[in-house]
Design a protein around this motif. Structure first.
Motif: not given
Length: 290
Positions: A65-70, A122-126, A163-167
């Protein structure tokens, strides 16, 4: 940041109806996974059972329920509850989904896909950075099961996850059933997807069953339903993956039409034998094919 890892064993999703059988069994050496949102109360039977299980087993906490991609900000109160839960049980793994499930304060009770663009990256990374900072621990991000593709997507899903994992320094949760579901629904190759997947970042694997429906034009449509045993094509993809990675912690997911404990344990036993084969250097894909 806390860096913990699950043992390379086969685990199952814990269901309260199995609690007595698990205690009576005594011989199950795998880990248990629970959905975080089911344990956000302060006490009661759920916590009493989980506290007892934690005495003898490794634990994976899986958020839904965290909505990482929101598109909107993360729910700080939800993050605080997750932090309290992780502090309480010190799980070997915490994971969430590459998906979104909230909009303008409304929880949609589903894991919805997102387009793969520079903006959403950028949103998912943040959001992953914020989650890991709030929890004080490394998280794993799971590849989704998808039923639609976005015209604006210009980054392949495997590259997006890499890229998410790398950054962020997060790990990845590879759901092999999701790979098959998405590839079948979009007419692509699950083998090519896995060949491109950043396997070095995988901290846990999920295996599950799916339902078969009919899509447009009579094409097969797979639904990630978690209500059936792991299908043979998923076992084959899993074995192919272990041949490349070696042994990895692997969860059998069953959330609907949950079988009795002996049946679920037996399915975990199949995964454990493949893990043991990979640890011994055997070609487990040949074993599955035979």
């Amino acid at each position: 940041m806390i860096l913990t890892t699950l043992p390379a064993t086969a685990g199952v999703g814990f269901k309260p109806e199995h609690f007595g059988d698990v205690l009576a069994d005594g011989g199950f050496g795998g880990f248990f996974e629970v959905h975080a949102e089911n344990y956000m109360g302060a006490g009661g039977p759920p916590h009493a059972q989980l506290t007892r299980l934690r005495q003898d087993h490794a634990l994976s906490i899986h958020g839904v329920g965290l909505s990482i991609g929101g598109a909107g900000p993360l729910d700080c109160a939800h993050l605080a509850r997750l932090r309290s839960l992780c502090d309480r049980y010190a799980p070997e793994s915490f994971s969430e989904h590459l998906a979104w499930s909230t909009h303008d304060g409304v929880f949609l009770n589903d894991l919805l896909p997102l387009p793969y663009t520079a903006e959403t990256l950028a949103q998912v990374i943040a959001h992953v950075d914020e989650t890991q900072s709030a929890l004080g621990r490394r998280m794993l991000l799971e590849n989704p099961a998808t039923y639609v593709l976005f015209a604006e997507s210009d980054i392949p899903e495997t590259e997006f996850l890499a890229e998410v994992a790398r950054r962020t320094g997060c790990g990845l949760l590879l759901d092999v059933n999701n790979v098959l579901v998405s590839a079948t629904n979009h007419g692509t190759s699950p083998e090519r997807y896995l060949d491109a997947f950043p396997l070095a970042q995988v901290g846990e694997i999920h295996l599950a069953g799916h339902d078969l429906a009919e899509g447009d034009g009579g094409a097969p449509l797979l639904i990630d339903a978690h209500g059936a045993p792991v299908a043979d094509p998923v076992w084959a993809l899993y074995a192919r993956t272990l041949d490349r990675t070696g042994p990895l912690p692997t969860l059998i997911e069953r959330d609907n039409d949950v079988p009795a404990w002996p049946e679920l344990r037996a399915e975990a036993g199949v995964a454990q034998r493949l893990i043991d084969g990979a640890a011994a250097g055997a070609s487990v894909s040949k074993r599955v094919a035979a």
